[in-house]
Design a protein around this motif. Structure first.
Motif, PDB file in Angstrom:
ATOM      1  N   GLU A  56      -5.296   4.739  -8.445  1.00  0.00           N
ATOM      2  CA  GLU A  56      -5.028   4.626  -9.791  1.00  0.00           C
ATOM      3  C   GLU A  56      -4.051   5.721 -10.365  1.00  0.00           C
ATOM      4  N   ASN A  57      -3.281   5.566 -11.321  1.00  0.00           N
ATOM      5  CA  ASN A  57      -2.516   6.584 -11.954  1.00  0.00           C
ATOM      6  C   ASN A  57      -2.842   7.420 -13.271  1.00  0.00           C
ATOM      7  N   ARG A  58      -3.839   6.816 -13.829  1.00  0.00           N
ATOM      8  CA  ARG A  58      -4.384   7.276 -14.977  1.00  0.00           C
ATOM      9  C   ARG A  58      -5.920   7.484 -15.058  1.00  0.00           C
ATOM     10  N   MET A  80      -6.157   9.620  -6.755  1.00  0.00           N
ATOM     11  CA  MET A  80      -5.272   9.867  -8.055  1.00  0.00           C
ATOM     12  C   MET A  80      -3.884   9.883  -7.386  1.00  0.00           C
ATOM     13  N   ILE A  81      -3.056   8.994  -7.833  1.00  0.00           N
ATOM     14  CA  ILE A  81      -1.721   9.017  -7.495  1.00  0.00           C
ATOM     15  C   ILE A  81      -0.542   9.355  -8.672  1.00  0.00           C
ATOM     16  N   GLY A  82      -0.993   9.400  -9.751  1.00  0.00           N
ATOM     17  CA  GLY A  82      -0.284   9.852 -11.027  1.00  0.00           C
ATOM     18  C   GLY A  82      -0.265  11.012 -11.161  1.00  0.00           C
ATOM     19  N   GLY A 163       5.357  12.051  -1.377  1.00  0.00           N
ATOM     20  CA  GLY A 163       6.896  11.994  -1.877  1.00  0.00           C
ATOM     21  C   GLY A 163       7.413  10.740  -2.113  1.00  0.00           C
ATOM     22  N   MET A 164       8.073  10.554  -3.043  1.00  0.00           N
ATOM     23  CA  MET A 164       8.520   9.080  -3.523  1.00  0.00           C
ATOM     24  C   MET A 164      10.260   9.299  -3.573  1.00  0.00           C
ATOM     25  N   PRO A 165      10.954   8.297  -2.944  1.00  0.00           N
ATOM     26  CA  PRO A 165      12.531   8.347  -2.828  1.00  0.00           C
ATOM     27  C   PRO A 165      12.781   7.978  -4.285  1.00  0.00           C
ATOM     28  N   MET A 194       5.461   2.340  -0.720  1.00  0.00           N
ATOM     29  CA  MET A 194       4.894   1.526  -1.697  1.00  0.00           C
ATOM     30  C   MET A 194       5.166   0.042  -1.466  1.00  0.00           C
ATOM     31  N   SER A 195       4.904  -0.804  -2.280  1.00  0.00           N
ATOM     32  CA  SER A 195       5.220  -2.287  -1.925  1.00  0.00           C
ATOM     33  C   SER A 195       6.825  -2.552  -1.229  1.00  0.00           C
ATOM     34  N   ALA A 196       7.623  -1.685  -1.639  1.00  0.00           N
ATOM     35  CA  ALA A 196       8.976  -2.186  -1.523  1.00  0.00           C
ATOM     36  C   ALA A 196       9.507  -1.277  -0.115  1.00  0.00           C
ATOM     37  N   ILE A 209      -0.249   4.928   2.836  1.00  0.00           N
ATOM     38  CA  ILE A 209       0.606   4.014   2.223  1.00  0.00           C
ATOM     39  C   ILE A 209      -0.032   3.581   0.874  1.00  0.00           C
ATOM     40  N   ARG A 210       0.977   3.636  -0.297  1.00  0.00           N
ATOM     41  CA  ARG A 210       0.057   3.094  -1.421  1.00  0.00           C
ATOM     42  C   ARG A 210       0.714   1.915  -2.009  1.00  0.00           C
ATOM     43  N   VAL A 211      -0.017   0.898  -1.971  1.00  0.00           N
ATOM     44  CA  VAL A 211       0.623  -0.430  -2.177  1.00  0.00           C
ATOM     45  C   VAL A 211      -0.114  -1.191  -3.183  1.00  0.00           C
ATOM     46  N   GLY A 212       0.539  -1.725  -4.348  1.00  0.00           N
ATOM     47  CA  GLY A 212       0.197  -2.373  -5.476  1.00  0.00           C
ATOM     48  C   GLY A 212       0.516  -3.895  -5.463  1.00  0.00           C
ATOM     49  N   THR A 213       1.836  -3.860  -6.053  1.00  0.00           N
ATOM     50  CA  THR A 213       2.571  -5.107  -6.202  1.00  0.00           C
ATOM     51  C   THR A 213       2.173  -6.214  -4.980  1.00  0.00           C
ATOM     52  N   ALA A 214       2.716  -5.654  -3.973  1.00  0.00           N
ATOM     53  CA  ALA A 214       2.503  -6.790  -2.897  1.00  0.00           C
ATOM     54  C   ALA A 214       1.202  -7.251  -2.527  1.00  0.00           C
TER      55      ALA A 214
HETATM   56  C1  LIG Z   1       2.415   2.282  -8.859  1.00  0.00           C
HETATM   57  C2  LIG Z   1       2.386   3.167  -7.906  1.00  0.00           C
HETATM   58  C3  LIG Z   1       2.381   2.821  -6.515  1.00  0.00           C
HETATM   59  C4  LIG Z   1       2.373   1.223  -6.118  1.00  0.00           C
HETATM   60  O1  LIG Z   1       3.777   0.736  -6.257  1.00  0.00           O
HETATM   61  P1  LIG Z   1       3.824  -0.725  -5.864  1.00  0.00           P
HETATM   62  O2  LIG Z   1       5.364  -0.877  -5.965  1.00  0.00           O
HETATM   63  O3  LIG Z   1       3.223  -1.564  -6.977  1.00  0.00           O
HETATM   64  O4  LIG Z   1       3.442  -1.081  -4.643  1.00  0.00           O
HETATM   65  C5  LIG Z   1       2.479   3.808  -5.634  1.00  0.00           C
HETATM   66  N1  LIG Z   1       2.359   5.061  -5.911  1.00  0.00           N
HETATM   67  C6  LIG Z   1       2.531   5.502  -7.199  1.00  0.00           C
HETATM   68  C7  LIG Z   1       2.550   7.091  -7.350  1.00  0.00           C
HETATM   69  C8  LIG Z   1       2.482   4.643  -8.058  1.00  0.00           C
HETATM   70  O5  LIG Z   1       2.638   5.311  -9.441  1.00  0.00           O
END
Ligand SMILES: *Cc1c(COP(=O)(O)O)cnc(C)c1O
Length: 219
Positions: A56-58, A80-82, A163-165, A194-196, A209-214
């Motif tokens: 979750e991010n919040r 906690m990812i946010g 880290g996020m690109p 992430m999903s992409a 790996i942190r996957v939501g949308t997919a």
């Molecule tokens: C939303 C989020 C994700 C997941 O993103 P998707 O593109 O939906 O898979 C992963 N990491 C962080 C930090 C996010 O905020």
């Protein structure tokens, strides 16, 4: 429209392929299902399908939907990812077992004192601003050695780097950079993908790996 189980099976298949290509074991990759903006009705089928790690991010949103789920499913771990505000450290401590966004001393201090009160400490990934983007959280590469030393001398177990690109750029070079930073600093965990771009993350060494949308929507 495919169902959650089909999408999950497809993602697991992609993870397995990417791991095989990199001569790694897919068992070394933890899938964190990101459930921000998803309701309990969407989360429960994933728990039933065997997912144990959720992101979750919040804090506020997590506090609204997770306490009951966590009570019913004690093996679930919340990540906690946010971006985390220091004044939410106590509340975060009650919910999250893992923090992926540790990026500054003030937050480290807040988590340490929240952990002392709670009698346990969350695992922490140090977030690195690998794209040097002003709007993103994360410690700069220049400040990473000092900050890692601070975390290592704290009671928080250091789980790895996150880290996020930058959006719209090839993720590979950024993931490779994060993996190199982890190697250089003797850190084992890598939260990247992430999903992409999770398959790229797995090929380059992601352990999380942190996957939501997919997981929730057809491509
Ligand atoms: C939303 C989020 C994700 C997941 O993103 P998707 O593109 O939906 O898979 C992963 N990491 C962080 C930090 C996010 O905020």
């Amino acid at each position: 429209m495919s169902d959650a189980a089909t999408r999950l099976a497809n993602i697991r298949d992609q993870i397995a392929r990417a791991a095989r290509a990199a001569r790694r074991s897919a068992d070394d990759v933890t899938l964190v299902a990101v459930t921000k903006q998803r309701g309990v009705a969407e989360i429960e089928p994933l728990i039933a399908a065997g997912i144990t790690d959720f992101g979750e991010n919040r804090v506020q949103e997590a506090a609204a939907k997770w306490p009951t789920l966590l009570k019913a499913h004690p093996s679930v771990r919340l990540h906690m990812i946010g971006r985390l505000q220091s004044n939410k450290a106590d509340e975060a401590m009650a919910l999250f077992g893992v923090i992926h966004s540790l990026d500054r001393s003030s937050l480290l201090d807040a988590l340490v004192s929240a952990g002392e009160k709670a009698g346990r400490f969350p695992e922490a990934y140090v977030q690195v601003n690998i794209g040097a983007e002003e709007q993103k959280g994360g410690v700069s590469i220049a400040d990473l050695p000092d900050f890692l030393a601070q975390v290592r001398s704290s009671p928080l177990p250091l789980a790895g780097l996150m880290g996020m690109p930058p959006l719209g750029q090839q993720p590979g070079p950024y993931f490779a950079l994060l993996a190199e930073l982890a190697r250089r600093h003797g850190v084992t965990g890598l939260s990247m993908g992430m999903s992409a771009d999770y398959a790229t993350g797995v090929m380059l060494g992601a352990t999380v790996i942190r996957v939501g949308t997919a997981l929730f929507e057809d491509e």
